[in-house]
Design a protein around this motif. Sequence first.
Motif, mmCIF file in Angstrom:
data_model
loop_
_atom_site.group_PDB
_atom_site.id
_atom_site.type_symbol
_atom_site.label_atom_id
_atom_site.label_comp_id
_atom_site.label_asym_id
_atom_site.label_seq_id
_atom_site.Cartn_x
_atom_site.Cartn_y
_atom_site.Cartn_z
ATOM 1 N N SER A 60 -6.716 7.583 1.533
ATOM 2 C CA SER A 60 -7.188 6.404 2.268
ATOM 3 C C SER A 60 -6.020 5.607 2.846
ATOM 4 O O SER A 60 -6.076 5.141 3.989
ATOM 5 C CB SER A 60 -8.031 5.514 1.358
ATOM 6 N N ILE A 61 -4.955 5.439 2.071
ATOM 7 C CA ILE A 61 -3.788 4.699 2.570
ATOM 8 C C ILE A 61 -3.141 5.447 3.724
ATOM 9 O O ILE A 61 -2.733 4.851 4.727
ATOM 10 C CB ILE A 61 -2.776 4.468 1.432
ATOM 11 N N THR A 62 -3.058 6.762 3.611
ATOM 12 C CA THR A 62 -2.472 7.565 4.687
ATOM 13 C C THR A 62 -3.278 7.432 5.965
ATOM 14 O O THR A 62 -2.726 7.217 7.055
ATOM 15 C CB THR A 62 -2.397 9.046 4.269
ATOM 16 N N GLU A 63 -4.589 7.555 5.870
ATOM 17 C CA GLU A 63 -5.445 7.436 7.053
ATOM 18 C C GLU A 63 -5.406 6.022 7.624
ATOM 19 O O GLU A 63 -5.476 5.848 8.841
ATOM 20 C CB GLU A 63 -6.877 7.840 6.695
ATOM 21 N N ALA A 64 -5.299 5.009 6.749
ATOM 22 C CA ALA A 64 -5.216 3.632 7.224
ATOM 23 C C ALA A 64 -3.943 3.379 8.013
ATOM 24 O O ALA A 64 -3.888 2.474 8.847
ATOM 25 C CB ALA A 64 -5.299 2.669 6.048
ATOM 26 N N HIS A 65 -2.901 4.200 7.767
ATOM 27 C CA HIS A 65 -1.639 4.092 8.504
ATOM 28 C C HIS A 65 -1.534 5.148 9.603
ATOM 29 O O HIS A 65 -0.427 5.428 10.089
ATOM 30 C CB HIS A 65 -0.462 4.240 7.536
ATOM 31 N N GLY A 78 2.670 27.797 -9.320
ATOM 32 C CA GLY A 78 1.946 26.768 -10.050
ATOM 33 C C GLY A 78 2.388 25.387 -9.626
ATOM 34 O O GLY A 78 3.544 25.165 -9.266
ATOM 35 N N GLY A 79 1.484 24.452 -9.663
ATOM 36 C CA GLY A 79 1.804 23.099 -9.245
ATOM 37 C C GLY A 79 1.268 22.797 -7.860
ATOM 38 O O GLY A 79 0.480 23.549 -7.287
ATOM 39 N N LEU A 80 1.728 21.685 -7.310
ATOM 40 C CA LEU A 80 1.166 21.173 -6.066
ATOM 41 C C LEU A 80 2.279 20.741 -5.128
ATOM 42 O O LEU A 80 3.319 20.223 -5.556
ATOM 43 C CB LEU A 80 0.235 19.984 -6.361
ATOM 44 N N HIS A 81 2.052 20.965 -3.840
ATOM 45 C CA HIS A 81 2.965 20.535 -2.774
ATOM 46 C C HIS A 81 2.203 19.571 -1.875
ATOM 47 O O HIS A 81 1.222 19.946 -1.249
ATOM 48 C CB HIS A 81 3.457 21.748 -1.979
ATOM 49 N N VAL A 82 2.647 18.304 -1.833
ATOM 50 C CA VAL A 82 1.955 17.260 -1.079
ATOM 51 C C VAL A 82 2.881 16.741 0.015
ATOM 52 O O VAL A 82 4.052 16.444 -0.245
ATOM 53 C CB VAL A 82 1.521 16.095 -1.989
ATOM 54 N N THR A 83 2.346 16.639 1.234
ATOM 55 C CA THR A 83 3.110 16.123 2.371
ATOM 56 C C THR A 83 2.332 14.989 3.023
ATOM 57 O O THR A 83 1.155 15.139 3.334
ATOM 58 C CB THR A 83 3.374 17.222 3.414
ATOM 59 N N VAL A 84 3.016 13.861 3.215
ATOM 60 C CA VAL A 84 2.448 12.709 3.907
ATOM 61 C C VAL A 84 3.290 12.468 5.158
ATOM 62 O O VAL A 84 4.504 12.250 5.061
ATOM 63 C CB VAL A 84 2.442 11.459 3.033
ATOM 64 N N ALA A 85 2.667 12.527 6.316
ATOM 65 C CA ALA A 85 3.340 12.285 7.590
ATOM 66 C C ALA A 85 2.780 11.016 8.211
ATOM 67 O O ALA A 85 1.568 10.896 8.406
ATOM 68 C CB ALA A 85 3.159 13.467 8.537
ATOM 69 N N LEU A 86 3.680 10.064 8.520
ATOM 70 C CA LEU A 86 3.289 8.785 9.102
ATOM 71 C C LEU A 86 3.998 8.608 10.443
ATOM 72 O O LEU A 86 5.082 9.152 10.655
ATOM 73 C CB LEU A 86 3.659 7.625 8.186
ATOM 74 N N PRO A 87 3.399 7.845 11.368
ATOM 75 C CA PRO A 87 4.075 7.616 12.653
ATOM 76 C C PRO A 87 5.394 6.878 12.448
ATOM 77 O O PRO A 87 5.478 5.925 11.667
ATOM 78 C CB PRO A 87 3.058 6.746 13.423
ATOM 79 N N ALA A 88 6.410 7.322 13.149
ATOM 80 C CA ALA A 88 7.724 6.684 13.041
ATOM 81 C C ALA A 88 7.760 5.411 13.873
ATOM 82 O O ALA A 88 7.090 5.294 14.900
ATOM 83 C CB ALA A 88 8.813 7.643 13.509
ATOM 84 N N ASP A 89 8.518 4.434 13.386
ATOM 85 C CA ASP A 89 8.723 3.201 14.130
ATOM 86 C C ASP A 89 9.986 3.376 14.968
ATOM 87 O O ASP A 89 11.109 3.375 14.441
ATOM 88 C CB ASP A 89 8.867 2.028 13.160
ATOM 89 N N GLN A 90 9.830 3.485 16.265
ATOM 90 C CA GLN A 90 10.948 3.749 17.166
ATOM 91 C C GLN A 90 11.422 2.503 17.904
ATOM 92 O O GLN A 90 12.125 2.589 18.895
ATOM 93 C CB GLN A 90 10.561 4.834 18.179
ATOM 94 N N THR A 91 10.996 1.324 17.403
ATOM 95 C CA THR A 91 11.422 0.078 18.039
ATOM 96 C C THR A 91 12.838 -0.286 17.627
ATOM 97 O O THR A 91 13.329 0.143 16.584
ATOM 98 C CB THR A 91 10.458 -1.053 17.678
ATOM 99 N N LEU A 101 0.822 -1.207 0.000
ATOM 100 C CA LEU A 101 0.000 0.000 0.000
ATOM 101 C C LEU A 101 0.857 1.258 0.000
ATOM 102 O O LEU A 101 0.539 2.241 -0.687
ATOM 103 C CB LEU A 101 -0.935 -0.011 1.203
ATOM 104 N N LEU A 102 1.939 1.266 0.773
ATOM 105 C CA LEU A 102 2.806 2.447 0.795
ATOM 106 C C LEU A 102 3.508 2.640 -0.542
ATOM 107 O O LEU A 102 3.750 3.781 -0.967
ATOM 108 C CB LEU A 102 3.821 2.328 1.929
ATOM 109 N N LEU A 103 3.848 1.551 -1.217
ATOM 110 C CA LEU A 103 4.415 1.669 -2.568
ATOM 111 C C LEU A 103 3.381 2.261 -3.516
ATOM 112 O O LEU A 103 3.712 3.090 -4.381
ATOM 113 C CB LEU A 103 4.878 0.303 -3.051
ATOM 114 N N GLN A 104 2.115 1.846 -3.366
ATOM 115 C CA GLN A 104 1.047 2.428 -4.190
ATOM 116 C C GLN A 104 0.882 3.903 -3.885
ATOM 117 O O GLN A 104 0.648 4.720 -4.788
ATOM 118 C CB GLN A 104 -0.262 1.686 -3.937
ATOM 119 N N LEU A 105 0.994 4.274 -2.615
ATOM 120 C CA LEU A 105 0.895 5.684 -2.221
ATOM 121 C C LEU A 105 1.976 6.514 -2.898
ATOM 122 O O LEU A 105 1.691 7.562 -3.508
ATOM 123 C CB LEU A 105 0.999 5.797 -0.699
#
Length: 363
Positions: A333-338, A350-363, A256-260
């Motif tokens: 949808s993929i972002t919200e699912a994660h 002109g153009g678009l600026h897109v930012t996706v923020a996901l929780p970091a894995d700190q393990t 899913l993240l690759l699709q995103l």
Amino acid sequence: MHRQPGLSVRLKLTLSYAAFLMLAGTLLLAAVWLFLLRYVPEQAVLTVPNGTAGSDVFPVRSRLLDVFAPRAAAVFMLLLIFGLLGGWILSGRMLAPLTRITNATRLAENGSLSHRIELEGPTDEFRELADGFDRMLAQLEAHVAEQKRFAANASHELRTPLAITQTLLDVAINDPNRDSGDLDERLRAINTRAINLTEALLLLSRADQRSFTQERVDLSLIVEEATETLLPFAEKRGITIETAGELTPTKGSHTLLLQLATNLIHNAIVHNLPEHGTISVTTAARFDSVVLTVENTGEILSRQLVSTLTEPFQRGARTHQPGVGLGLAIVKSITEAHNGTLTLMARLGGGLHVTVALPADQT
């Protein structure tokens, strides 16, 4: 589910009030009686006046009990009547908000989601419950409206290639001498578009249901894989992709993240300048999140148009571009699912600026 009939909450509260009042009355009368037993003698000697010899002895406690008992019974009866009547009235007033909530629930059960409780008064448990129920109704109403809109748009999008296919087949049947080569190519293109749309709908449904396995992934490597896959497509259009990134561990579905990432970069390629366009793809790690940023040149977009780009089938002013209109909707949808956040902003030039923020894995 079948349940055995029982007492109502109002009746239970009424009986509880009456029982508590009876208990308090019992303790009070018992305290009075113990006080009397302590300070009142068992017998009393009555001396005859005027110097007459002799005296009378009579029981004091037994006569006191004869007087006290009927009056105590009368008090108990009054307490019982008062407890039942007062408890019924008080419990009714206390449960009135619950009745309004129940009525709203029944309306929602019958399909009316526009009704709101709007409970008045100070903040208490019932007010918090009513406000929470109102928020739930608002979310359900919005979700149902969105699903209806999505179903209507999906039906329209699926009907279009089917209608075109039917038209081409009708023409071929009515004109047997027509060259089938052109027909085959057009049917293949239309069928490919229908397949792509169906796969996009399935992917969107999968992301919405969160039916995927969580695993530790590096977002930067996923973005690098998506970039390498789409690089020939970008070069064919004369678009330059600039990448920069660092280690960005997170948890989620690699597919899913690759699709995103693929949807974001593909969207940036398709909706770019006709020539000499650029795309900037970066990944960065923050304290508690990992961030993917995709920025592309392109036509000037209004704030109102940008706010609709993540809605399914909403292509805005860019309907001349290819696609099924689900690219950014799938990204959302993929972002919200994660458990992430998606932010879209129009660039000044002109153009678009897109930012996706996901929780970091700190393990």
